[in-house]
Write a protein that holds these residues in place. Structure first.
Motif, PDB file in Angstrom:
ATOM      1  N   TYR A 176     -11.795  -9.154   8.779  1.00  0.00           N
ATOM      2  CA  TYR A 176     -11.520  -8.719   7.408  1.00  0.00           C
ATOM      3  C   TYR A 176     -12.632  -9.201   6.483  1.00  0.00           C
ATOM      4  O   TYR A 176     -13.182 -10.293   6.663  1.00  0.00           O
ATOM      5  CB  TYR A 176     -10.189  -9.301   6.928  1.00  0.00           C
ATOM      6  CG  TYR A 176      -8.987  -8.844   7.722  1.00  0.00           C
ATOM      7  CD1 TYR A 176      -8.288  -7.683   7.373  1.00  0.00           C
ATOM      8  CD2 TYR A 176      -8.533  -9.578   8.821  1.00  0.00           C
ATOM      9  CE1 TYR A 176      -7.180  -7.272   8.097  1.00  0.00           C
ATOM     10  CE2 TYR A 176      -7.421  -9.169   9.551  1.00  0.00           C
ATOM     11  CZ  TYR A 176      -6.749  -8.018   9.179  1.00  0.00           C
ATOM     12  OH  TYR A 176      -5.648  -7.608   9.895  1.00  0.00           O
TER      13      TYR A 176
ATOM     14  N   ALA B 102      -9.898  -6.530  -3.247  1.00  0.00           N
ATOM     15  CA  ALA B 102      -9.943  -5.560  -2.156  1.00  0.00           C
ATOM     16  C   ALA B 102     -10.322  -6.249  -0.856  1.00  0.00           C
ATOM     17  O   ALA B 102     -11.076  -7.230  -0.846  1.00  0.00           O
ATOM     18  CB  ALA B 102     -10.954  -4.458  -2.460  1.00  0.00           C
TER      19      ALA B 102
ATOM     20  N   GLU C 150      -8.070  -0.260   4.181  1.00  0.00           N
ATOM     21  CA  GLU C 150      -8.224  -0.936   2.905  1.00  0.00           C
ATOM     22  C   GLU C 150      -6.918  -1.586   2.464  1.00  0.00           C
ATOM     23  O   GLU C 150      -5.840  -1.008   2.647  1.00  0.00           O
ATOM     24  CB  GLU C 150      -8.694   0.051   1.834  1.00  0.00           C
ATOM     25  CG  GLU C 150     -10.014   0.739   2.168  1.00  0.00           C
ATOM     26  CD  GLU C 150     -10.412   1.786   1.151  1.00  0.00           C
ATOM     27  OE1 GLU C 150      -9.755   1.879   0.068  1.00  0.00           O
ATOM     28  OE2 GLU C 150     -11.374   2.539   1.411  1.00  0.00           O
TER      29      GLU C 150
ATOM     30  N   ARG D 271     -10.915   1.037  -6.665  1.00  0.00           N
ATOM     31  CA  ARG D 271     -10.840   1.085  -5.211  1.00  0.00           C
ATOM     32  C   ARG D 271     -12.231   0.880  -4.604  1.00  0.00           C
ATOM     33  O   ARG D 271     -13.250   1.044  -5.278  1.00  0.00           O
ATOM     34  CB  ARG D 271     -10.248   2.425  -4.738  1.00  0.00           C
ATOM     35  CG  ARG D 271      -8.873   2.725  -5.332  1.00  0.00           C
ATOM     36  CD  ARG D 271      -8.247   3.953  -4.709  1.00  0.00           C
ATOM     37  NE  ARG D 271      -7.825   3.699  -3.345  1.00  0.00           N
ATOM     38  CZ  ARG D 271      -6.627   3.195  -3.020  1.00  0.00           C
ATOM     39  NH1 ARG D 271      -5.743   2.890  -3.952  1.00  0.00           N
ATOM     40  NH2 ARG D 271      -6.306   2.989  -1.760  1.00  0.00           N
ATOM     41  N   ILE D 272     -12.258   0.543  -3.345  1.00  0.00           N
ATOM     42  CA  ILE D 272     -13.495   0.339  -2.603  1.00  0.00           C
ATOM     43  C   ILE D 272     -14.351   1.603  -2.664  1.00  0.00           C
ATOM     44  O   ILE D 272     -13.845   2.727  -2.550  1.00  0.00           O
ATOM     45  CB  ILE D 272     -13.182  -0.026  -1.144  1.00  0.00           C
ATOM     46  CG1 ILE D 272     -12.512  -1.410  -1.081  1.00  0.00           C
ATOM     47  CG2 ILE D 272     -14.446  -0.010  -0.282  1.00  0.00           C
ATOM     48  CD1 ILE D 272     -11.951  -1.761   0.285  1.00  0.00           C
TER      49      ILE D 272
ATOM     50  N   LEU E 153     -11.316  -5.161   3.356  1.00  0.00           N
ATOM     51  CA  LEU E 153     -11.617  -4.106   4.320  1.00  0.00           C
ATOM     52  C   LEU E 153     -11.485  -4.669   5.727  1.00  0.00           C
ATOM     53  O   LEU E 153     -12.047  -5.720   6.047  1.00  0.00           O
ATOM     54  CB  LEU E 153     -13.040  -3.606   4.100  1.00  0.00           C
ATOM     55  CG  LEU E 153     -13.485  -2.394   4.907  1.00  0.00           C
ATOM     56  CD1 LEU E 153     -12.740  -1.142   4.455  1.00  0.00           C
ATOM     57  CD2 LEU E 153     -14.997  -2.192   4.763  1.00  0.00           C
TER      58      LEU E 153
ATOM     59  N   HIS F   3     -17.233   3.953  -1.026  1.00  0.00           N
ATOM     60  CA  HIS F   3     -17.891   4.308   0.236  1.00  0.00           C
ATOM     61  C   HIS F   3     -19.033   5.271  -0.061  1.00  0.00           C
ATOM     62  O   HIS F   3     -18.791   6.397  -0.532  1.00  0.00           O
ATOM     63  CB  HIS F   3     -16.901   4.951   1.209  1.00  0.00           C
ATOM     64  CG  HIS F   3     -15.817   4.031   1.673  1.00  0.00           C
ATOM     65  ND1 HIS F   3     -15.897   3.300   2.844  1.00  0.00           N
ATOM     66  CD2 HIS F   3     -14.629   3.704   1.112  1.00  0.00           C
ATOM     67  CE1 HIS F   3     -14.793   2.578   2.983  1.00  0.00           C
ATOM     68  NE2 HIS F   3     -14.012   2.804   1.953  1.00  0.00           N
TER      69      HIS F   3
ATOM     70  N   TYR G 134      -5.185  -3.992  -0.925  1.00  0.00           N
ATOM     71  CA  TYR G 134      -5.386  -4.378  -2.334  1.00  0.00           C
ATOM     72  C   TYR G 134      -4.262  -5.283  -2.811  1.00  0.00           C
ATOM     73  O   TYR G 134      -3.097  -5.081  -2.485  1.00  0.00           O
ATOM     74  CB  TYR G 134      -5.433  -3.139  -3.229  1.00  0.00           C
ATOM     75  CG  TYR G 134      -6.554  -2.182  -2.911  1.00  0.00           C
ATOM     76  CD1 TYR G 134      -7.809  -2.325  -3.499  1.00  0.00           C
ATOM     77  CD2 TYR G 134      -6.377  -1.136  -1.997  1.00  0.00           C
ATOM     78  CE1 TYR G 134      -8.846  -1.453  -3.203  1.00  0.00           C
ATOM     79  CE2 TYR G 134      -7.403  -0.256  -1.692  1.00  0.00           C
ATOM     80  CZ  TYR G 134      -8.625  -0.423  -2.309  1.00  0.00           C
ATOM     81  OH  TYR G 134      -9.664   0.441  -2.001  1.00  0.00           O
TER      82      TYR G 134
ATOM     83  N   LEU H 183     -17.212  -3.597  -2.139  1.00  0.00           N
ATOM     84  CA  LEU H 183     -15.844  -4.111  -2.176  1.00  0.00           C
ATOM     85  C   LEU H 183     -15.484  -4.791  -3.496  1.00  0.00           C
ATOM     86  O   LEU H 183     -14.360  -5.291  -3.625  1.00  0.00           O
ATOM     87  CB  LEU H 183     -15.629  -5.130  -1.049  1.00  0.00           C
ATOM     88  CG  LEU H 183     -15.959  -4.712   0.378  1.00  0.00           C
ATOM     89  CD1 LEU H 183     -15.595  -5.836   1.339  1.00  0.00           C
ATOM     90  CD2 LEU H 183     -15.227  -3.449   0.762  1.00  0.00           C
TER      91      LEU H 183
END
Length: 225
Positions: free
Chosen positions: A3, A213, A222, A189-190, A215, A192, A224, A199
């Protein structure tokens, strides 16, 4: 499982809730991409002490830890002290000096030992963990702020996983308010991108859309808090 969390900025309660949410156990590994301290959260030292006692937690150096060390190690360097203080360092300084001298030195020695990047390979997928962005020198690895069009520079397909720049500021600090407004009750949010994952969902900042966050690298799931 593996993680990754970036930029907790002292939000100890969110950090503890995240460990509960992911069911973090002795068989897992946690990577923290720096900036555990400073900003609006008062629990940065508490997070550091927790990480230091975990054999399955790996922390990278962030620019805020670098500012902290420079100011502490060079107390007569007023520019360094002022730079750290302007960027939310006072809360960390206060917490450090509430520790015993032994605890304080242990904590500072831990920060001095931190690497500034790490490469991993899991299930045939490669990752480059770093605070700011991939670079050929330590300063830039901590301080670079790539935009949303940034791409991984690695020809072997490594995905760069970073923090440092809050996702809401990837399009420029002047666009952050619009980004937050457009969330319409949601949360950050993360991000991409093209071989680049960010993150930093704004822990330590004073707005309700912020989140911590996390990952999971095996399946990019994901989480949170």
């Amino acid at each position: 499982m593996h993680y990754v969390i970036a930029d907790p900025h002292g939000e100890y309660d969110r950090y503890r809730r995240m460990l509960d949410l992911i069911g973090f156990s002795a068989g897992d590994t946690l990577y923290i991409l720096g900036d555990v301290v400073d900003r609006g959260g008062i629990g940065g030292i508490d997070i550091l002490l927790d990480l230091m006692d975990r054999s399955n937690a790996v922390m990278l150096l962030g620019n805020h830890e670098a500012m902290c060390l420079k100011a502490i190690d060079q107390p007569d360097n007023q520019r360094a002290v002022s730079h750290w203080t302007r960027n939310g360092g006072q809360v960390t300084r206060d917490a450090l000096f509430h520790l015993t001298s032994e605890e304080r030195e242990r904590t500072l020695d831990f920060l001095r030992s931190l690497p500034d990047h790490l490469d991993l390979e899991l299930n045939g997928r490669r990752f480059h963990l770093v605070h700011g962005f991939s670079a050929d020198n330590p300063h830039d690895r901590l301080w670079l702020r790539p935009g949303p069009d940034a791409e991984s520079p690695f020809e072997d397909g490594r995905t760069v996983i970073a923090g440092h720049t809050p996702v809401c500021e990837l399009w420029g600090a002047d666009q952050a308010a619009r980004y937050l407004r457009d969330l319409e009750g949601g949360h950050i949010r993360i991000f991409h991108g093209h071989g680049y994952v960010n993150l930093d969902c704004s822990c330590g900042y004073p707005f309700p859309q912020r989140r911590m966050a996390c990952l999971r690298l095996e399946d990019m799931a994901e989480f949170y808090t």
